[in-house]
Design a protein around this motif. Structure first.
Motif, mmCIF file in Angstrom:
data_model
loop_
_atom_site.group_PDB
_atom_site.id
_atom_site.type_symbol
_atom_site.label_atom_id
_atom_site.label_comp_id
_atom_site.label_asym_id
_atom_site.label_seq_id
_atom_site.Cartn_x
_atom_site.Cartn_y
_atom_site.Cartn_z
ATOM 1 N N LEU A 156 0.827 -1.212 0.000
ATOM 2 C CA LEU A 156 0.000 0.000 0.000
ATOM 3 C C LEU A 156 0.861 1.262 0.000
ATOM 4 N N ALA A 157 1.894 1.270 0.804
ATOM 5 C CA ALA A 157 2.770 2.435 0.860
ATOM 6 C C ALA A 157 3.463 2.650 -0.477
ATOM 7 N N GLY A 158 3.906 1.570 -1.112
ATOM 8 C CA GLY A 158 4.545 1.688 -2.417
ATOM 9 C C GLY A 158 3.603 2.234 -3.469
ATOM 10 N N VAL A 159 2.366 1.793 -3.438
ATOM 11 C CA VAL A 159 1.369 2.276 -4.401
ATOM 12 C C VAL A 159 1.008 3.729 -4.112
ATOM 13 N N LEU A 160 0.786 4.060 -2.848
ATOM 14 C CA LEU A 160 0.402 5.429 -2.487
ATOM 15 C C LEU A 160 1.519 6.437 -2.748
ATOM 16 N N MET A 161 2.745 5.991 -2.631
ATOM 17 C CA MET A 161 3.882 6.879 -2.867
ATOM 18 C C MET A 161 4.371 6.789 -4.316
ATOM 19 N N LYS A 162 3.581 6.251 -5.191
ATOM 20 C CA LYS A 162 3.871 6.136 -6.619
ATOM 21 C C LYS A 162 5.115 5.306 -6.910
ATOM 22 N N GLY A 163 5.360 4.300 -6.053
ATOM 23 C CA GLY A 163 6.504 3.434 -6.281
ATOM 24 C C GLY A 163 6.115 2.136 -6.960
ATOM 25 N N GLY A 164 4.849 1.790 -6.908
ATOM 26 C CA GLY A 164 4.369 0.582 -7.563
ATOM 27 C C GLY A 164 4.711 -0.700 -6.845
ATOM 28 N N GLY A 192 8.186 -5.596 -4.708
ATOM 29 C CA GLY A 192 8.309 -7.045 -4.693
ATOM 30 C C GLY A 192 7.903 -7.577 -3.334
ATOM 31 N N LEU A 193 7.685 -8.861 -3.247
ATOM 32 C CA LEU A 193 7.186 -9.463 -2.010
ATOM 33 C C LEU A 193 8.140 -9.237 -0.836
ATOM 34 N N LEU A 194 9.410 -9.509 -1.027
ATOM 35 C CA LEU A 194 10.370 -9.343 0.064
ATOM 36 C C LEU A 194 10.554 -7.871 0.428
ATOM 37 N N GLY A 195 10.642 -7.014 -0.572
ATOM 38 C CA GLY A 195 10.781 -5.579 -0.316
ATOM 39 C C GLY A 195 9.580 -5.014 0.409
ATOM 40 N N ASP A 196 8.371 -5.435 -0.002
ATOM 41 C CA ASP A 196 7.152 -4.990 0.672
ATOM 42 C C ASP A 196 7.117 -5.474 2.117
ATOM 43 N N LEU A 197 7.561 -6.705 2.347
ATOM 44 C CA LEU A 197 7.579 -7.258 3.706
ATOM 45 C C LEU A 197 8.524 -6.456 4.592
ATOM 46 N N GLY A 238 3.592 4.388 8.748
ATOM 47 C CA GLY A 238 5.030 4.288 9.033
ATOM 48 C C GLY A 238 5.842 3.982 7.786
ATOM 49 N N ALA A 239 5.331 3.104 6.930
ATOM 50 C CA ALA A 239 6.038 2.774 5.689
ATOM 51 C C ALA A 239 6.083 3.977 4.750
ATOM 52 N N ILE A 240 5.003 4.757 4.700
ATOM 53 C CA ILE A 240 4.997 5.974 3.877
ATOM 54 C C ILE A 240 6.037 6.963 4.400
ATOM 55 N N LEU A 241 6.106 7.119 5.710
ATOM 56 C CA LEU A 241 7.119 8.002 6.301
ATOM 57 C C LEU A 241 8.530 7.507 5.983
ATOM 58 N N PHE A 242 8.717 6.193 6.018
ATOM 59 C CA PHE A 242 10.027 5.608 5.731
ATOM 60 C C PHE A 242 10.418 5.833 4.269
ATOM 61 N N ILE A 243 9.473 5.655 3.351
ATOM 62 C CA ILE A 243 9.754 5.910 1.933
ATOM 63 C C ILE A 243 10.108 7.384 1.725
ATOM 64 N N ALA A 244 9.343 8.277 2.355
ATOM 65 C CA ALA A 244 9.630 9.707 2.230
ATOM 66 C C ALA A 244 11.017 10.035 2.770
ATOM 67 N N LEU A 245 11.373 9.446 3.896
ATOM 68 C CA LEU A 245 12.701 9.657 4.476
ATOM 69 C C LEU A 245 13.791 9.149 3.545
ATOM 70 N N LEU A 246 13.594 7.977 2.955
ATOM 71 C CA LEU A 246 14.581 7.427 2.019
ATOM 72 C C LEU A 246 14.742 8.317 0.799
ATOM 73 N N ARG A 247 13.654 8.884 0.311
ATOM 74 C CA ARG A 247 13.722 9.776 -0.856
ATOM 75 C C ARG A 247 14.469 11.063 -0.524
ATOM 76 N N VAL A 248 14.282 11.584 0.683
ATOM 77 C CA VAL A 248 15.015 12.783 1.094
ATOM 78 C C VAL A 248 16.514 12.475 1.203
ATOM 79 N N ILE A 249 16.841 11.355 1.774
ATOM 80 C CA ILE A 249 18.250 10.967 1.915
ATOM 81 C C ILE A 249 18.874 10.728 0.547
ATOM 82 N N LYS A 250 18.136 10.111 -0.354
ATOM 83 C CA LYS A 250 18.650 9.801 -1.690
ATOM 84 C C LYS A 250 18.947 11.075 -2.476
ATOM 85 N N ARG A 251 18.125 12.112 -2.314
ATOM 86 C CA ARG A 251 18.346 13.390 -3.018
ATOM 87 C C ARG A 251 19.580 14.122 -2.488
ATOM 88 N N ALA A 252 19.860 13.938 -1.209
ATOM 89 C CA ALA A 252 20.968 14.691 -0.589
ATOM 90 C C ALA A 252 22.329 14.162 -0.999
#
Length: 80
Positions: free
Chosen positions: A16-24, A27-32, A66-80
């Motif tokens: 759900l977090a991947g879909v809501l954050m436009k990540g699609g 994969g099963l392990l990554g989603d877990l 929490g997963a949405i917050l984690f994805i957002a945090l990863l995207r901020v770190i990746k841009r920096a």
């Protein structure tokens, strides 16, 4: 049985977090992994804000937020 529900909620929350954050999805392990990290992060943030989640739906919402917050945090770190 509770471990099975934890894994199922983790996979669903990560997807759900991947879909809501436009990540699609990741994969099963990554989603877990994303869902488990999201559940921990979401529980921490919800407790800080004074919210409490109960039941399967509450756990799913907490883990997804929490997963949405984690994805957002990863995207901020990746841009920096």
């Amino acid at each position: 049985m509770s471990l099975l529900w934890f894994i199922l909620i983790g996979v669903l929350a990560g997807w759900l977090a991947g879909v809501l954050m436009k990540g699609g999805g990741f994969g099963l392990l990554g989603d877990l992994i994303l869902g488990i990290i999201g559940a921990i992060l979401g529980g921490f943030v919800f407790r800080l804000l004074g919210f409490e989640s109960t039941g399967m739906l509450g756990s799913l919402i907490t883990a997804t937020v929490g997963a949405i917050l984690f994805i957002a945090l990863l995207r901020v770190i990746k841009r920096a």
